[in-house]
Scaffold this motif. Structure first.
Motif, short mmCIF file in Angstrom:
data_model
loop_
_atom_site.label_atom_id
_atom_site.label_comp_id
_atom_site.label_asym_id
_atom_site.label_seq_id
_atom_site.Cartn_x
_atom_site.Cartn_y
_atom_site.Cartn_z
N ASP A 1 -2.91 2.97 5.19
CA ASP A 1 -2.22 4.16 5.70
C ASP A 1 -0.78 3.81 6.04
N GLY B 1 -1.91 -1.95 6.46
CA GLY B 1 -3.10 -1.45 5.79
C GLY B 1 -2.80 -0.35 4.78
N TYR C 1 -13.12 -0.76 -2.58
CA TYR C 1 -12.16 0.34 -2.68
C TYR C 1 -11.09 0.00 -3.72
N ASN D 1 -1.69 6.70 1.59
CA ASN D 1 -2.70 6.38 2.60
C ASN D 1 -4.07 6.30 1.93
N SER D 2 -5.09 6.29 2.74
CA SER D 2 -6.44 6.08 2.20
C SER D 2 -6.95 7.25 1.36
N ASN E 1 -15.36 -1.73 4.06
CA ASN E 1 -14.53 -1.31 5.19
C ASN E 1 -13.10 -1.13 4.71
N PRO E 2 -12.57 0.10 4.66
CA PRO E 2 -11.21 0.32 4.15
C PRO E 2 -10.13 -0.33 5.00
N ASP E 3 -10.46 -0.68 6.24
CA ASP E 3 -9.45 -1.31 7.09
C ASP E 3 -9.10 -2.71 6.63
N ASN E 4 -9.87 -3.29 5.72
CA ASN E 4 -9.62 -4.65 5.25
C ASN E 4 -8.71 -4.70 4.02
N TYR E 5 -8.19 -3.55 3.59
CA TYR E 5 -7.40 -3.49 2.36
C TYR E 5 -5.93 -3.24 2.65
N TYR E 6 -5.11 -3.57 1.67
CA TYR E 6 -3.67 -3.31 1.71
C TYR E 6 -3.21 -3.00 0.28
#
Length: 989
Positions: free
Chosen positions: A525, A523, A555, A531-532, A443-448
């Motif tokens: 973005d 995150g 990722y 961004n992603s 899940n890319p939303d879990n990255y920074y």
């Protein structure tokens, strides 16, 4: 006069009676020829000039594997000191596709399999550093002259040199007075062909298609050689042109279990009392893709206007373009917060973790990065030489050389961050099983965006070297000749190294001060640029060839983000600026390479002179040489001293930067003795004693010191502008280098027995005992150094820097055997075999470096450690078959465990408990490693040969070991690499 010692290397004298008749006089003639300072190809030419004297003997031309073994045997037997060789009689036909791997076939020589010994997290398929008898202080030469890379050291990076250009590799393990100093471990001489090596014209081509079965990329290699010679009214002329191009792609998969810590966070039985457990910080994995392009060009000219004069000129250039990049996931958590999840199955060995689910106080921070390292290196060598025979007894030779080397490196890492809920680890199998919540990491939303880190090198070095040698022969039954010589060098080296500049972007520890703490971390973005779209999902297809549990996908940034430095770095940091609440916005800037602290400017001049007496007692079949070499070294390092700038100590300075020029000089007297005694037919006893030196690397002699002042513990800086007395201050320095280092020194001895039981069929056996008594190692130590204050007083600063200290004794034995089984019935009479074994033992009295004291994670110390880089046992075994058109070779190379480094990357750190800071550094060893290589060639005619060359046929697994007191000794990393294949077509005319 016998021609036994000077026969051409492609020919074997097959009349045993003639051999025995000529043996005694051959000893004197051969040694005299070798000691006149000529290289092997010049010796061969001399042999050709006299070959008419042996026309009544049955001469058979030998090539291929058998011819190469014969040639190496001749070099060893005829040498005036201890030499082992690997030769290539066919063009582009060294037994391995890299010079580094070729060197590993020689007894007493080992290579490591890492890109750097201080970074055991990155495997090298073709091998890296070279050690001779366990020592890295190895001198590198090209045709008997200096050769080096611009890497801050003194030696050549052997992996940079195209093996296709080489005629052979000689390793000298002891010294003669006429040899250039610097090879304390040994000297490696790379030999190229010369035009007069061939009787007439020679044209050869070699083309290969290389593929690794893991990287699954096809890469080309090729070389072309043309040589010719002409007889004219002005004398004999010869020209040789050789070009080579080689590409390679490999893949390495690696798994890591991180150091163990003694923790009290786990309540395993629910009694509300936490157990004391040794738990790993975590586990991680990575895939590394490696690509390199190696090019070489070589031109040689020879002119012999008459029998007494020969002029030669050579130009050599090797260039190396290397790119490796990896997708890695790694733990970046607090190891003291790790605990075992008692709700899941777990297993302990006593109180040491074996398997289970690891959690932390909160989630476990991990990094997922793309790291790319791009290195470009070039070494160019121009040389011209003259040999002039003044009379039948007096010979003069001289040569002039200019060499220039350059290296540029960008090592770039861009990392994301992800806070995973747990890591599953099972260490009970052959390789670890590692698992995470893959749904979470997909899940890319879990990255920074986590951090950036760049490292840059920009190095250049050049040298002018001139030497002259004069030899006079005697008509004596004892004294054969005397030789004198001088050598002068002028070398400049400028190295720029900006260190590793780690810069945070978004980190969990920034919350509540640099980032808001009441909301999630920003995150991927961040804006329209960062961004992603700059990341991709790494899925680890066929990870570890399917022999390990697939850890899961994550990722990571794309390759272009790492290679886009500095613009991509600036974009990332600029995009994060709006999210900071303090301290970081607008602060990012790459380090300035013009800053003096990154620059190391060195100048070195050497002046050497020697005298050497060659002797031969024919009645005793005894010959040898005795001599002394005296060398004066003068070096200068230009740099700066930066004084403190603190308000409470104005008497120390105000941040002034003062240029300095640190001059150093020393003189070394290097005696040597070599003896060779033929005890019986084909049985030689050999002895050598000499003194050798190894100068410090240029990278260790930077003249830069940043002086610092801070208050002692318990002393508060005054807020009224007043000054503190010196007794309230701690004064320190930042630099660890020392421009006043002197060479390491060794008294070394060799004794061997060599039995040439089949001298004209490649049959020999030998045992060689060696001993080295070494002193003045380079070790970092802490000492007080005085620097002036603005008040005219001297103040002592505590500085940790390299100094000459300590002693070591290295002793061991080399045993070898070569034989072709001609006595077997056909078709088995084509078989042959060779084997060598090296044993090395050492004892050291060297203090631990102040920056590398081995300390466990609980603060406990280690007992004495072995010398780094030294394997007690190493061996090579080769089996070959050569009959008719077939050439088949299988070769296995193995070395035992050895110490890589103390506290390398991933195995060092610090933490504070109860006001006590523990700085831990673990010793990391390379486990024993053996690799099987082979080749099969079929010769369609005298001109065409087709074959298959193979590396790593046994799919060897490289492992490293970390040593801990409380948690025990265990494997910490595992690597697998390609099996490599090269389909090769050779043409020779």
């Amino acid at each position: 006069m016998s021609m036994l010692r000077n026969r051409r290397p492609l020919e074997r004298v097959t009349a045993p009676d003639a051999i025995r008749a000529f043996r005694r006089s051959a000893l004197a003639v051969g040694i005299a020829a070798l000691l006149c300072g000529t290289t092997v190809h010049a010796q061969d030419a001399a042999g050709a000039a006299s070959s008419s004297e042996a026309t009544d003997l049955d001469v058979v031309k030998v090539t291929g594997i058998r011819g190469s073994v014969y040639k190496a045997q001749d070099i060893k037997r005829d040498a005036a000191t201890f030499v082992d060789s690997v030769t290539a009689l066919d063009i582009g036909a060294l037994p391995d596709r890299s010079v580094t791997e070729t060197l590993s076939r020689i007894p007493g020589v080992t290579i490591d399999r890492f890109l750097s010994v201080v970074d055991p997290e990155h495997f090298s398929a073709e091998g890296g550093g070279v050690q001779v008898r366990g020592l890295t202080q190895v001198r590198s030469e090209l045709n008997g002259r200096d050769s080096f890379s611009a890497s801050g050291g003194r030696a050549l990076s052997f992996q940079d040199v195209p093996s296709e250009l080489m005629a052979g590799v000689d390793v000298y393990k002891n010294q003669k007075a006429d040899m250039i100093e610097g090879g304390l471990g040994g000297s490696v001489d790379l030999r190229t062909f010369m035009p007069f090596d061939f009787e007439g014209s020679k044209f050869g081509m070699s083309f290969s298609a290389n593929q690794g079965d893991f990287a699954d990329k096809l890469k080309p290699s090729g070389s072309i050689l043309y040589s010719n010679r002409w007889e004219t009214d002005a004398g004999d002329f010869g020209i040789l042109v050789d070009v080579a191009h080689s590409e390679l792609a490999t893949r390495t998969d690696g798994m890591f279990v991180r150091p163990f810590f003694n923790t009290t966070n786990s309540d395993l039985n629910g009694d509300e009392v936490n157990e004391s457990l040794w738990l790993p910080r975590g586990a991680d994995w990575r895939t590394l893709e490696y690509e390199r392009e190696r090019q070489g060009a070589y031109v040689a000219l020879q002119w012999r206007p008459n029998d007494d004069i020969e002029v030669s000129a050579t130009a050599f250039q090797s260039s190396y373009d290397e790119l490796w990049y990896e997708d890695a996931i790694f733990v970046s958590n607090d190891p003291l917060q790790v605990r075992v999840d008692a709700s899941q199955p777990y297993r302990l060995d006593g109180n040491v973790f074996v398997s289970g689910r690891l959690r932390s106080a909160g989630d476990i921070p991990m990094g997922t990065d793309i790291r790319a390292s791009h290195r470009e290196s070039k070494t160019t060598d121009y040389s011209i030489g003259l040999k002039w025979r003044f009379s039948d007894r007096t010979e003069f030779s001289t040569d002039l050389q200019y060499i220039k080397a350059r290296t540029n490196i960008l090592d770039s890492t861009v990392s994301l961050g992800v806070n995973v809920p747990y890591i599953d680890v099972d260490l009970s199998g052959k390789v670890p099983s590692i698992g995470i919540d893959e749904q979470f990491t997909r899940n890319p939303d879990n990255y920074y965006w986590g951090f950036t880190m760049d490292h840059r090198d920009d190095n250049v070095a050049d040298e002018v070297a001139w030497r002259a040698d004069l030899k006079h022969s005697f008509d004596s039954n004892v004294f054969d000749s005397i030789k004198f010589g001088v050598r002068v060098t002028d070398r400049d080296a400028t190295s720029i190294d900006n260190g590793y500049d780690w810069q945070p972007v978004i980190q969990p520890w920034m919350q509540w001060w640099a980032l808001p703490g009441d909301q999630p971390l920003p995150g991927l973005d961040l804006n329209g640029t960062v961004n992603s779209s700059l990341v991709n999902l790494t899925t680890f297809n066929n990870f570890y060839r399917g022999d390990a549990n697939t850890p899961g996908a994550f990722y990571a940034p794309i390759l272009a983000t790492a290679l886009g430095f500095p613009a991509s770095y600036q974009d990332i940091h600029d995009a994060a600026d709006p999210y900071y609440t303090c301290c970081y916005a607008g602060t990012y800037a790459p380090r300035n390479l013009n800053d003096p602290q990154w620059r190391n400017v060195q100048t070195e001049r050497t002046y050497a002179a020697y005298a050497m007496l060659n002797f031969a007692v024919d009645d005793w079949l005894l010959d040898g040489n005795v001599g002394v070499r005296v060398v004066r070294t003068e070096s200068t390092a230009d740099g700066f001293v930066v004084y403190p700038n603190v308000a409470y100590a104005p008497y120390l300075g105000a941040g002034e930067s003062e240029p300095i020029s640190a001059s150093n000089s020393y003189t070394d007297v290097l005696p040597s003795l070599n003896l060779k005694w033929e005890l019986a037919d084909n049985l030689l006893l050999r002895f050598a004693a000499s003194k050798a030196i190894a100068r410090p690397n240029f990278s260790d002699m930077q003249a830069y010191q940043e002086l610092r002042a801070a208050t002692k513990p318990g002393i508060d800086p005054p807020d009224d502008g007043s000054a503190l007395p010196i007794t309230d201050l701690d004064l320190t320095g930042s630099s660890t280098d020392n421009p006043f280092l002197t060479p390491m020194k060794a008294n070394q001895f060799d004794l061997s027995l060599e039995w040439y039981f089949a001298p004209d069929r490649g049959g020999m056996a030998w045992v060689n005992f060696f001993y080295k008594d070494i002193k003045d190692y380079f070790r970092q130590q802490t000492e007080l150094l005085p620097y002036p204050g603005t008040d005219g007083n001297q103040y002592e600063y505590l500085v940790s820097r390299l100094v000459n200290v300590g002693t070591a004794k290295i002793q061991g034995a080399e045993v070898g055997w070569n034989q072709f089984f001609d006595f077997l019935p056909a078709p088995f009479d084509g078989f042959g075999a060779s084997a060598n074994y090296t044993y090395i033992d050492s004892s050291t009295k060297i203090p631990d470096a102040s920056n590398a004291v081995p300390v466990d994670t609980d603060g406990s110390l280690f007992s004495d450690l072995p010398a780094d880089g030294l394997s007690k046992n190493a061996y090579n075994v080769a089996l070959f078959y050569e009959k008719g058109p077939w050439q088949v070779r299988l070769a296995y190379n193995w070395r035992s465990e050895y110490l890589l480094s103390i506290g390398p990357n991933g195995y060092n750190g610090s933490y504070t408990v109860d006001d006590e800071t523990i700085a831990w550094k673990l010793p990391v060893y390379s486990d024993s490693f053996g690799q099987l290589d082979g080749s099969i060639f079929y010769r369609f005619s005298d001109h065409v040969q087709l074959g298959l060359e193979m590396n790593n046929l046994n799919n060897a697994e490289q492992r490293t070991i970390m040593d801990q007191n409380g948690a025990g000794r265990r494997t910490t990393s595992w690597y697998v690499n390609d099996r490599r294949y090269a389909a090769t077509l050779r043409f020779t005319f």
